[in-house]
Scaffold this motif. Sequence first.
Motif, mmCIF file in Angstrom:
data_model
loop_
_atom_site.group_PDB
_atom_site.id
_atom_site.type_symbol
_atom_site.label_atom_id
_atom_site.label_comp_id
_atom_site.label_asym_id
_atom_site.label_seq_id
_atom_site.Cartn_x
_atom_site.Cartn_y
_atom_site.Cartn_z
ATOM 1 N N GLU A 83 24.059 52.734 37.016
ATOM 2 C CA GLU A 83 22.789 51.334 38.119
ATOM 3 C C GLU A 83 24.270 50.673 39.199
ATOM 4 N N ALA A 84 25.882 50.397 38.527
ATOM 5 C CA ALA A 84 26.730 50.250 39.703
ATOM 6 C C ALA A 84 27.033 51.298 40.559
ATOM 7 N N GLN A 85 27.261 52.225 40.083
ATOM 8 C CA GLN A 85 27.585 53.254 41.478
ATOM 9 C C GLN A 85 26.759 53.432 41.902
ATOM 10 N N ASN A 86 25.425 53.801 41.934
ATOM 11 C CA ASN A 86 24.198 53.878 43.019
ATOM 12 C C ASN A 86 24.450 53.178 43.945
ATOM 13 N N ALA A 87 25.025 52.009 43.556
ATOM 14 C CA ALA A 87 24.955 51.144 44.856
ATOM 15 C C ALA A 87 25.544 51.529 45.887
ATOM 16 N N ARG A 88 26.666 52.116 45.371
ATOM 17 C CA ARG A 88 27.765 52.737 46.313
ATOM 18 C C ARG A 88 28.111 51.914 47.599
ATOM 19 N N LEU A 89 28.446 50.745 46.917
ATOM 20 C CA LEU A 89 29.275 50.195 47.878
ATOM 21 C C LEU A 89 29.989 50.283 48.831
ATOM 22 N N LYS A 90 31.625 51.451 48.524
ATOM 23 C CA LYS A 90 32.206 52.015 49.464
ATOM 24 C C LYS A 90 32.055 52.113 50.301
ATOM 25 N N LYS A 91 30.115 53.381 50.452
ATOM 26 C CA LYS A 91 30.046 53.553 51.536
ATOM 27 C C LYS A 91 29.120 52.557 53.338
ATOM 28 N N LYS A 92 29.341 51.046 52.584
ATOM 29 C CA LYS A 92 29.040 49.950 53.118
ATOM 30 C C LYS A 92 29.590 49.622 54.746
ATOM 31 N N ILE A 93 29.193 50.614 55.249
ATOM 32 C CA ILE A 93 30.827 50.259 56.438
ATOM 33 C C ILE A 93 30.746 48.952 57.555
ATOM 34 N N HIS A 94 29.521 48.283 57.172
ATOM 35 C CA HIS A 94 29.840 46.666 57.397
ATOM 36 C C HIS A 94 29.343 45.927 56.898
ATOM 37 N N LEU A 95 29.880 46.038 55.117
ATOM 38 C CA LEU A 95 29.966 45.117 54.220
ATOM 39 C C LEU A 95 31.304 44.215 54.352
ATOM 40 N N HIS A 96 31.678 43.331 55.164
ATOM 41 C CA HIS A 96 32.830 42.607 54.715
ATOM 42 C C HIS A 96 32.836 41.437 53.814
ATOM 43 N N ASP A 97 31.941 40.722 53.166
ATOM 44 C CA ASP A 97 31.586 39.731 52.371
ATOM 45 C C ASP A 97 30.696 40.470 51.379
ATOM 46 N N LEU A 98 31.468 39.906 49.832
ATOM 47 C CA LEU A 98 30.522 40.546 48.608
ATOM 48 C C LEU A 98 31.121 39.620 47.974
ATOM 49 N N GLU A 99 30.148 39.278 47.286
ATOM 50 C CA GLU A 99 29.732 38.292 45.992
ATOM 51 C C GLU A 99 29.385 38.715 44.661
ATOM 52 N N SER A 112 37.151 49.871 51.256
ATOM 53 C CA SER A 112 38.513 49.374 51.318
ATOM 54 C C SER A 112 38.920 48.042 52.286
ATOM 55 N N HIS A 113 37.946 48.299 53.219
ATOM 56 C CA HIS A 113 38.302 47.189 54.905
ATOM 57 C C HIS A 113 37.482 45.747 53.581
ATOM 58 N N LEU A 114 37.032 45.351 53.456
ATOM 59 C CA LEU A 114 36.527 43.625 52.627
ATOM 60 C C LEU A 114 37.409 43.114 52.787
ATOM 61 N N GLU A 115 36.672 42.305 53.179
ATOM 62 C CA GLU A 115 37.406 41.161 54.084
ATOM 63 C C GLU A 115 37.549 39.331 52.249
ATOM 64 N N LYS A 116 36.331 39.762 52.701
ATOM 65 C CA LYS A 116 36.477 38.187 51.360
ATOM 66 C C LYS A 116 35.627 38.664 49.997
ATOM 67 N N LEU A 117 35.904 38.148 49.251
ATOM 68 C CA LEU A 117 35.156 38.929 47.441
ATOM 69 C C LEU A 117 35.335 37.993 46.844
ATOM 70 N N SER A 118 33.855 37.380 46.462
ATOM 71 C CA SER A 118 34.110 36.587 45.023
ATOM 72 C C SER A 118 32.994 37.138 43.886
ATOM 73 N N ILE A 119 34.137 36.958 42.414
ATOM 74 C CA ILE A 119 34.104 37.447 41.081
ATOM 75 C C ILE A 119 33.343 35.444 40.757
ATOM 76 N N LYS A 120 32.247 35.441 39.950
ATOM 77 C CA LYS A 120 31.543 34.792 38.907
ATOM 78 C C LYS A 120 31.086 34.736 37.669
ATOM 79 N N SER A 121 32.071 33.733 36.595
ATOM 80 C CA SER A 121 31.030 33.941 35.737
ATOM 81 C C SER A 121 31.456 35.659 34.967
ATOM 82 N N PHE A 122 32.282 35.984 35.233
ATOM 83 C CA PHE A 122 32.973 37.809 34.389
ATOM 84 C C PHE A 122 33.394 37.186 33.658
ATOM 85 N N ILE A 123 33.344 38.191 32.734
ATOM 86 C CA ILE A 123 33.878 37.000 30.829
ATOM 87 C C ILE A 123 34.769 37.962 30.411
ATOM 88 N N GLY A 124 35.185 39.018 31.588
ATOM 89 C CA GLY A 124 36.940 39.999 30.820
ATOM 90 C C GLY A 124 38.018 39.026 30.612
#
Length: 145
Positions: free
Chosen positions: A12-28, A62-74
């Motif tokens: 399911e996560a792989q199907n999001a295909r985030l890597k191919k989202k060329i206009h994605l610069h900010d991700l939570e 790879s061009h992502l500029e802002k990344l937010s990771i919340k409530s991750f338990i690793g």
Amino acid sequence: MHGLGNVVDVGEAQNARLKKKIHLHDLELDFYVEDQFQEKGEESRRRIESDLAVLNALEPPSHLEKLSIKSFIGTTVYTNWMTSLTNLKSLHIDGCWQWQLECLPPLGKLQELNILGCSILEQRCEREIGDYWPIISHIPTINMS
């Protein structure tokens, strides 16, 4: 993206295909699920493995500029794809206090680092005396709770 802690099939996560989202610069990426602080033993171990597998599978562009990771338990947010984020300017890690996140990814050109609710990581990043201070001291803006 919210509710990632509920994802049980990495496909399911792989199907999001985030890597191919060329206009994605900010991700939570928010892994919060209701009652996550009640998990114990084997249930907790499975959740840790699942969250890490999902985080690895989400690979943003790879061009992502802002990344937010919340409530991750690793114990680490250092993923297979983290080093490819060559334009990352801001990293926000929030709400991992219960699970003792203790390892940071490579931080390259980061301009802003926010660590909230991650007690072990906050200690390791403490100004002048933390183990990670030499690694993060070049970052202009560092905020910790």
